[in-house]
Scaffold this motif. Structure first.
Motif, mmCIF file in Angstrom:
data_model
loop_
_atom_site.group_PDB
_atom_site.id
_atom_site.type_symbol
_atom_site.label_atom_id
_atom_site.label_comp_id
_atom_site.label_asym_id
_atom_site.label_seq_id
_atom_site.Cartn_x
_atom_site.Cartn_y
_atom_site.Cartn_z
ATOM 1 N N VAL A 183 20.177 9.622 29.362
ATOM 2 C CA VAL A 183 20.181 8.308 30.015
ATOM 3 C C VAL A 183 18.771 7.717 29.925
ATOM 4 C CG1 VAL A 183 20.541 7.054 32.175
ATOM 5 C CG2 VAL A 183 22.020 9.000 31.581
ATOM 6 N N ARG A 184 18.691 6.474 29.458
ATOM 7 C CA ARG A 184 17.403 5.785 29.360
ATOM 8 C C ARG A 184 17.537 4.394 29.950
ATOM 9 N NH1 ARG A 184 16.735 7.441 23.011
ATOM 10 N NH2 ARG A 184 16.218 9.661 23.350
ATOM 11 N N VAL A 185 16.691 4.116 30.934
ATOM 12 C CA VAL A 185 16.773 2.835 31.646
ATOM 13 C C VAL A 185 15.360 2.255 31.783
ATOM 14 C CG1 VAL A 185 17.480 1.669 33.762
ATOM 15 C CG2 VAL A 185 18.782 3.648 32.928
ATOM 16 N N TRP A 186 15.234 0.965 31.501
ATOM 17 C CA TRP A 186 13.935 0.297 31.611
ATOM 18 C C TRP A 186 13.778 -0.372 32.969
ATOM 19 C CZ3 TRP A 186 10.035 0.421 27.985
ATOM 20 C CH2 TRP A 186 10.372 0.979 26.745
ATOM 21 N N ARG A 213 10.046 3.233 30.860
ATOM 22 C CA ARG A 213 11.409 3.697 30.674
ATOM 23 C C ARG A 213 11.631 4.991 31.452
ATOM 24 N NH1 ARG A 213 13.179 5.267 24.760
ATOM 25 N NH2 ARG A 213 12.448 7.322 25.442
ATOM 26 N N VAL A 214 12.724 5.035 32.200
ATOM 27 C CA VAL A 214 13.113 6.244 32.924
ATOM 28 C C VAL A 214 14.055 7.042 32.029
ATOM 29 C CG1 VAL A 214 14.229 7.168 34.979
ATOM 30 C CG2 VAL A 214 12.904 5.040 35.129
ATOM 31 N N ASP A 215 13.696 8.275 31.713
ATOM 32 C CA ASP A 215 14.512 9.154 30.872
ATOM 33 C C ASP A 215 15.094 10.283 31.715
ATOM 34 O OD1 ASP A 215 13.674 7.555 28.849
ATOM 35 O OD2 ASP A 215 12.454 9.049 27.835
ATOM 36 N N LEU A 216 16.422 10.405 31.703
ATOM 37 C CA LEU A 216 17.103 11.435 32.485
ATOM 38 C C LEU A 216 18.183 12.106 31.638
ATOM 39 C CD1 LEU A 216 17.635 9.398 35.785
ATOM 40 C CD2 LEU A 216 15.905 11.167 35.416
ATOM 41 N N THR A 217 18.591 13.297 32.035
ATOM 42 C CA THR A 217 19.721 13.974 31.394
ATOM 43 C C THR A 217 20.684 14.461 32.473
ATOM 44 O OG1 THR A 217 18.522 16.090 31.360
ATOM 45 C CG2 THR A 217 18.404 14.718 29.384
#
Length: 264
Positions: A225-228, A173-177
């Motif tokens: 933001v969380r994207v798999w 999972r990519v975690d961004l703010t």
């Protein structure tokens, strides 16, 4: 006097013969060991074995063969093995203390082979090192960092450290703010982020992408933001998301948070 000189010459000749034979055995043995290990590396048996097990096994066999070679050379030189064993026994405490770290690393290497917290080729963070595992030997594990530095870590340290294996799972999972001005409408920013994510290559629809207002202050709002994605695509997705969302904010005229200037 002549007899005495002849005795010395006989002793030197006898000892010289043993030394020459010992050197020949040492040189030939070294060549044979290297050839054997080279053939072992190419053996088809290792094609079905994990790289971590292969490198450890080769390192272990290499150590055992050289121990046997040294014992053979000592025997050729005429040193009684009983005397050697007696000396080692009498110096056992000192040798044990000197080899304490090495034995700990050997035990750590064996435990790594049994429990397999990571494998050769995995991207791992452990014991202050971060990189791709290159090989696991009897005493050390070798990492290659992202900036191409070779890092060697004792196996004993690894078995007593927290290990993070970034390559163990199929998905990551990519975690961004992201932040924007407080004057923006949260629902519109959320929709813009999700729409932008749909256009980024290699992002997965399931699990669903996540974008929600998660914090802020008097001047700004913060969105998480969380994207798999698939593990192999992690960094491509990470950088593509950052660039795409920032560009989308700019194209829609999303305002950045105001900077507070304090005059004292």
């Amino acid at each position: 006097m002549e007899n005495w000189l002849n005795s010395i010459i006989d002793i030197i000749t006898s000892a010289g013969g043993k030394i020459i034979l010992a050197l020949v055995v040492l040189i030939v043995g070294n060549i044979v060991i290297k050839g054997f290990l080279s053939a072992l590396r190419k053996n088809k048996i290792f094609d079905k074995v994990e790289d971590s097990v292969r490198t450890f096994t080769l390192s272990f066999v290499n150590g055992i063969l050289y121990v046997i070679l040294v014992i053979a050379v000592i025997g050729i030189l005429g040193v009684p093995m009983a005397s050697v064993i007696t000396v080692l026994a009498s110096a056992g405490v000192a040798i044990g203390l000197a080899l304490q770290g090495a034995l700990s690393n050997l035990a750590g290497g064996i435990m790594l082979m049994i429990f397999k917290p990571f494998r050769v080729g995995d991207f791992v963070e452990a014991s202050g090192a971060t990189g791709v595992v290159q090989e696991i030997t009897m005493f050390y594990t070798v990492f290659l960092s992202l900036d191409n530095k070779r890092i060697t870590v004792p196996n004993g340290n690894l078995m007593n450290a927290n290990i993070t294996d970034y390559s163990s799972e199929e998905l990551r999972r990519v975690d961004l703010t992201f932040t924007c001005a407080k004057s923006e409408k949260p629902a519109e920013i959320q929709k813009l982020i999700l729409t932008t994510i749909d256009g980024v290559a290699n992002t997965l629809k399931s699990p669903e992408p996540f974008a929600r207002l998660s914090g802020g202050d008097n001047e700004s709002m913060e969105f998480t933001v969380r994207v798999w994605c698939k593990n192999a695509d992690y960094w491509d997705v990470y950088f593509d998301l950052n660039q795409s969302i920032v560009e989308a904010f700019g194209a829609k005229g999303v305002q950045a948070p105001a900077k507070r200037i304090t005059v004292g």
